[in-house]
Design an enzyme around this catalytic site. Structure first.
Site, PDB file in Angstrom:
ATOM      1  N   SER A  24      41.654  44.993  34.330  1.00 27.33           N
ATOM      2  CA  SER A  24      41.368  45.966  35.389  1.00 27.33           C
ATOM      3  C   SER A  24      42.629  46.757  35.724  1.00 27.33           C
ATOM      4  O   SER A  24      43.724  46.440  35.250  1.00 27.33           O
ATOM      5  CB  SER A  24      40.857  45.258  36.655  1.00 27.33           C
ATOM      6  OG  SER A  24      41.837  44.363  37.146  1.00 27.33           O
ATOM      7  N   GLY A  25      42.465  47.774  36.535  1.00 32.39           N
ATOM      8  CA  GLY A  25      43.589  48.528  37.059  1.00 32.39           C
ATOM      9  C   GLY A  25      44.469  49.151  35.992  1.00 32.39           C
ATOM     10  O   GLY A  25      43.989  49.625  34.960  1.00 32.39           O
ATOM     11  N   ASP A  45      44.105  37.932  30.756  1.00 28.11           N
ATOM     12  CA  ASP A  45      43.740  38.063  32.163  1.00 28.11           C
ATOM     13  C   ASP A  45      43.160  36.743  32.644  1.00 28.11           C
ATOM     14  O   ASP A  45      42.612  35.966  31.853  1.00 28.11           O
ATOM     15  CB  ASP A  45      42.721  39.191  32.365  1.00 28.11           C
ATOM     16  CG  ASP A  45      42.711  39.719  33.790  1.00 28.11           C
ATOM     17  OD1 ASP A  45      43.300  40.797  34.032  1.00 28.11           O
ATOM     18  OD2 ASP A  45      42.122  39.057  34.674  1.00 28.11           O
ATOM     19  N   ASP A  71      46.412  32.317  32.806  1.00 28.33           N
ATOM     20  CA  ASP A  71      47.108  32.343  34.090  1.00 28.33           C
ATOM     21  C   ASP A  71      48.588  32.535  33.778  1.00 28.33           C
ATOM     22  O   ASP A  71      49.229  31.628  33.224  1.00 28.33           O
ATOM     23  CB  ASP A  71      46.871  31.034  34.838  1.00 28.33           C
ATOM     24  CG  ASP A  71      47.599  30.967  36.173  1.00 28.33           C
ATOM     25  OD1 ASP A  71      48.421  31.860  36.470  1.00 28.33           O
ATOM     26  OD2 ASP A  71      47.364  29.986  36.918  1.00 28.33           O
ATOM     27  N   VAL A  72      49.137  33.707  34.110  1.00 28.74           N
ATOM     28  CA  VAL A  72      50.508  34.007  33.697  1.00 28.74           C
ATOM     29  C   VAL A  72      51.537  33.117  34.382  1.00 28.74           C
ATOM     30  O   VAL A  72      52.672  33.005  33.908  1.00 28.74           O
ATOM     31  CB  VAL A  72      50.864  35.495  33.933  1.00 28.74           C
ATOM     32  CG1 VAL A  72      49.974  36.406  33.103  1.00 28.74           C
ATOM     33  CG2 VAL A  72      50.791  35.852  35.414  1.00 28.74           C
ATOM     34  N   ASN A  98      52.213  43.062  33.104  1.00 27.24           N
ATOM     35  CA  ASN A  98      51.602  43.873  34.151  1.00 27.24           C
ATOM     36  C   ASN A  98      50.918  43.057  35.240  1.00 27.24           C
ATOM     37  O   ASN A  98      50.769  43.543  36.360  1.00 27.24           O
ATOM     38  CB  ASN A  98      50.575  44.815  33.500  1.00 27.24           C
ATOM     39  CG  ASN A  98      49.636  45.436  34.499  1.00 27.24           C
ATOM     40  OD1 ASN A  98      50.012  46.329  35.250  1.00 27.24           O
ATOM     41  ND2 ASN A  98      48.388  44.945  34.525  1.00 27.24           N
ATOM     42  N   TYR A 163      56.052  40.813  48.785  1.00 27.36           N
ATOM     43  CA  TYR A 163      55.765  41.730  47.672  1.00 27.36           C
ATOM     44  C   TYR A 163      57.036  42.461  47.245  1.00 27.36           C
ATOM     45  O   TYR A 163      57.357  42.537  46.059  1.00 27.36           O
ATOM     46  CB  TYR A 163      54.693  42.726  48.095  1.00 27.36           C
ATOM     47  CG  TYR A 163      54.209  43.607  46.969  1.00 27.36           C
ATOM     48  CD1 TYR A 163      53.411  43.088  45.954  1.00 27.36           C
ATOM     49  CD2 TYR A 163      54.532  44.956  46.922  1.00 27.36           C
ATOM     50  CE1 TYR A 163      52.952  43.898  44.915  1.00 27.36           C
ATOM     51  CE2 TYR A 163      54.078  45.771  45.897  1.00 27.36           C
ATOM     52  CZ  TYR A 163      53.288  45.228  44.890  1.00 27.36           C
ATOM     53  OH  TYR A 163      52.850  46.029  43.864  1.00 27.36           O
ATOM     54  N   THR A 198      43.746  51.126  43.105  1.00 26.77           N
ATOM     55  CA  THR A 198      43.432  50.101  42.126  1.00 26.77           C
ATOM     56  C   THR A 198      42.793  48.942  42.864  1.00 26.77           C
ATOM     57  O   THR A 198      42.535  49.024  44.070  1.00 26.77           O
ATOM     58  CB  THR A 198      44.714  49.673  41.377  1.00 26.77           C
ATOM     59  OG1 THR A 198      44.366  48.736  40.367  1.00 26.77           O
ATOM     60  CG2 THR A 198      45.728  49.061  42.317  1.00 26.77           C
TER      61      THR A 198
END
Length: 294
Positions: A24-25, A45, A71-72, A98, A163, A198
């Site tokens: 996505s995004g 993803d 799962d990164v 990303n 963030y 997004t």
């Protein structure tokens, strides 16, 4: 640059890219751009159902997708997925780190659990992706590590401490890798895009006030996903370390670097004025009268 992917085609005739957060995004939009040029795309993803739909869309666009649920924040799983892609394709030319999540709200309202969550994905996810792709790139003497940070990584706006810190870490990591990999044939680029619409807020962890502010900023932006993808790919194709998207962010970035104290005093005032304007605009559209101050 008219078509930055065409420039990457010439550099990497093998046309092999791995993208995290690919369902996505921005991740999916980048996959679409590569697919239009016939690239083989490792689509990684966490969301299995969304990934299956994205895989079909990329195949329809002309790409050759290799999808895997990953799962990164789990380095072993991500390493295995990249290794499987390399085994199937013979290498990886571009690694796009990303995948990311968001946490909003003031520092005092952000629990340690939210910090652990966002750092595990936004920072360690990038670390794991770079570690997974580098052996194949070193063996080939070529490749691109594209780490997706955010303008938040240098803007340091109030109300986004977790963030901001996670994205600043991605910028610093990318700068360090640039120095360590200089002369190896491996390019490092870090993308610092502004707000664009997004699904990032779908998994947002925030206080009620933090969520409202984030939704206002996201809703108000005129910067599009498509434009962001074009700006990011354009900077990467030009070989830039710092990819500011849109490019006009360079003025803000330079102000922060050249006059940091002036910048840090200015940002809270600008942010509050912006949010106040957005709230008034929303109230006017909805017909809700403003409550006068007590």
């Amino acid at each position: 640059m008219a078509d930055p992917v065409a420039a990457l085609d010439a550099r990497f005739p093998g046309k092999r890219v791995v993208v995290t957060g690919a369902a996505s995004g921005l991740g999916l939009e980048l996959c679409r751009r590569f697919a239009a040029h016939g690239w083989t795309i490792g689509m990684l993803d966490l969301q299995a159902a969304t990934l299956a739909q994205a895989e079909q869309a990329i195949a329809a666009c002309g790409g050759t997708p290799h999808a895997a649920q990953v799962d990164v924040s789990d380095g072993a799983t991500l390493s295995d997925a990249v290794a499987a892609f390399v085994a199937a394709t013979g290498g990886v030319d571009v690694m796009v780190n990303n995948a990311g999540v968001a946490v909003g709200g003031d520092f005092a309202d952000t629990p340690a659990e939210h910090w652990r969550w966002i750092l595990g994905i936004n920072v360690l996810g990038v670390v794991h992706g770079c570690q997974a792709a580098l052996p194949a790139m070193r063996a080939a003497g070529a490749g691109i590590l594209l780490n997706v940070a955010s303008a938040a990584g240098f803007a340091s706006a109030p109300g986004m401490s977790a963030y901001n810190a996670s994205k600043a870490a991605v910028v610093s990591l990318s700068e360090t890798l640039y120095g360590e990999l200089f002369g190896t044939g491996i390019q490092v680029s870090v993308a610092m895009p502004y707000f664009f619409k997004t699904n990032l807020l779908d998994r947002l962890r925030a206080s009620e006030a933090g969520r409202r502010d984030a939704e206002l900023m996201m809703e108000s932006t005129s910067y599009t996903l498509e434009r962001a993808a074009s700006d990011v790919l354009g900077g990467v194709a030009r070989g830039r370390l710092y990819v500011l998207a849109p490019p006009r962010l360079r003025a803000l970035w330079l102000l922060k670097r050249l006059a940091p104290m002036r910048y840090l005093r200015l940002v809270p005032r600008v942010r509050e004025r912006r949010l106040a304007d957005l709230r008034r605009s929303l109230e006017a559209r909805s017909g809700v009268a403003r409550t006068p101050p007590a």
